[in-house]
Design an enzyme around this catalytic site. Structure first.
Site, PDB file in Angstrom:
ATOM      1  CE  LYS A   1      -3.802  -2.556   2.046  1.00 41.69           C
ATOM      2  NZ  LYS A   1      -4.338  -2.899   3.173  1.00 41.69           N
TER       3      LYS A   1
ATOM      4  CD  GLN B   1      -3.386  -4.798   6.351  1.00 40.24           C
ATOM      5  OE1 GLN B   1      -3.495  -3.804   5.938  1.00 40.24           O
ATOM      6  NE2 GLN B   1      -3.858  -6.190   5.976  1.00 40.24           N
TER       7      GLN B   1
ATOM      8  CG  ASP C   1      -9.863  -1.315   4.485  1.00 38.05           C
ATOM      9  OD1 ASP C   1      -9.256  -1.614   3.448  1.00 38.05           O
ATOM     10  OD2 ASP C   1      -9.066  -1.798   5.752  1.00 38.05           O
TER      11      ASP C   1
HETATM   12  N1  GUN Z   1      -6.418  -7.798   5.763  1.00 39.58           N
HETATM   13  C1  GUN Z   1      -6.550  -8.546   4.587  1.00 39.58           C
HETATM   14  N2  GUN Z   1      -7.131  -7.774   3.552  1.00 39.58           N
HETATM   15  C2  GUN Z   1      -7.345  -6.671   4.303  1.00 39.58           C
HETATM   16  C3  GUN Z   1      -7.928  -5.330   3.714  1.00 39.58           C
HETATM   17  O1  GUN Z   1      -8.370  -5.321   2.559  1.00 39.58           O
HETATM   18  N3  GUN Z   1      -8.212  -4.345   4.596  1.00 39.58           N
HETATM   19  C4  GUN Z   1      -7.645  -4.309   5.879  1.00 39.58           C
HETATM   20  N4  GUN Z   1      -7.664  -3.497   6.592  1.00 39.58           N
HETATM   21  N5  GUN Z   1      -7.038  -5.607   6.442  1.00 39.58           N
HETATM   22  C5  GUN Z   1      -6.884  -6.614   5.560  1.00 39.58           C
END
Ligand code: GUN
Length: 292
Positions: free
Chosen positions: A52, A96, A119
């Site tokens: 990211k 996350q 998200d």
């Molecule tokens: N863990 C696995 N995929 C994701 C996601 O798309 N967003 C977040 N915040 N955590 C994750």
């Protein structure tokens, strides 16, 4: 069989976002800013957050990562969420997942200001998606929708079978594809752990979305000739290679691909699109704030 090239589609979208962000900055505006909070040091989460950060750099966004110890308390994490909610320089942020067991995921997600929930996990974001008035679509399903749209795949009236009902992928994509929208207008079957005849149902799908979390679960006998297969799985299988592992999806690609009209590879499919969706949502958060 045509490969749905996530890398290529992601590169196109990043180019569009980079041009838009450069223009904003040239015009004297603030730079779009995505923040991420990472608790603990789960290797997969570290890797997601790293990609990211890199993606933000590629499109000219600011990215900030808050790295917290595994033993961070729920209160400390909520304080950071509240701080990011009120920081006008941050357009959107993510926490996350997974979080350590002593922290309530629901409490943390519900503390995020819905206007910064890039998200798309907050109940407000999900509710807006359900009533067909979306603001932030959850990143992975949004990426799938982009792939379908940009490859010109027709979804109207098609039977879509989704394997797996997670809050992050299976449930939202099943709703999105059943909405009166483009892409959408599918008849959707959502399969889960209690589904009795998953294999037979999968074999009736025009569009099969595998988000079941089991490496190589979908075999050739579960796929109708000419189906579109979207593989959401990302699994590290340990091997004797220099890297120590290789990545596979929920689909046995080699045997399934020859039967499909379209298929996503792993890696290089849905995974890369997820990161780009987050960037698109960040730009949307920026635009929404800007136009207030
Ligand atoms: N863990 C696995 N995929 C994701 C996601 O798309 N967003 C977040 N915040 N955590 C994750």
């Amino acid at each position: 069989m045509q490969l749905i090239d996530g890398k290529k589609i992601a590169a196109e979208i990043k180019k569009e976002l980079a041009a838009k962000s450069a223009k904003l900055i040239d015009d004297g505006n603030r730079t779009p800013h995505l923040a991420a909070v990472l608790v603990g040091s789960d290797p997969a989460s570290e890797s997601y957050v790293g990609s990211k950060e890199r993606a933000c750099k590629e499109v000219g966004f600011i990215s900030t990562v808050y790295r917290l110890e595994e033993n961070t308390t729920e209160k400390q994490l909520l304080d950071i969420v509240h701080f990011l909610n009120s920081d006008d320089d941050v357009d959107g942020f993510i926490v996350q997942l997974p979080l350590p067991k002593h922290i309530s995921v629901d409490k943390v997600i519900e503390a995020i200001d819905p206007s910064k929930d890039v998200d798309g996990f907050h109940p407000v974001s999900l509710g807006k998606m359900v009533v067909g008035n979306p603001l932030f679509l959850p990143a992975t399903p949004y990426g799938i929708i982009q792939m379908i749209e940009r490859c010109g795949i027709e979804t109207d009236g098609k039977h879509c079978v989704v394997l797996g009902r997670s809050n992050i992928v299976g449930t939202p994509i099943s709703i999105m594809l059943s909405r009166k929208s483009k892409p959408g207008n599918c008849t959707v079957t959502l399969c889960h752990t209690r589904t009795k005849n998953m294999k037979e149902l999968a074999a009736t799908a025009d569009i099969l979305i595998a988000a079941i979390g089991q490496p190589g679960y979908v075999t050739a006998d579960m796929v109708k000739p000419g189906a579109v297969v979207i593989d959401v799985g990302i699994h590290r299988l340990l091997d004797g290679s220099e890297k120590g592992y290789h990545i596979v999806g929920d689909v046995k690609f080699d045997e399934v691909a020859p039967k499909c009209s379209y298929i996503t590879p792993v890696p290089g499919g849905v995974g890369v699109m997820t990161v780009v969706s987050l960037l698109m949502n960040t730009m949307k958060a920026y635009d929404t704030k800007f136009n207030k």
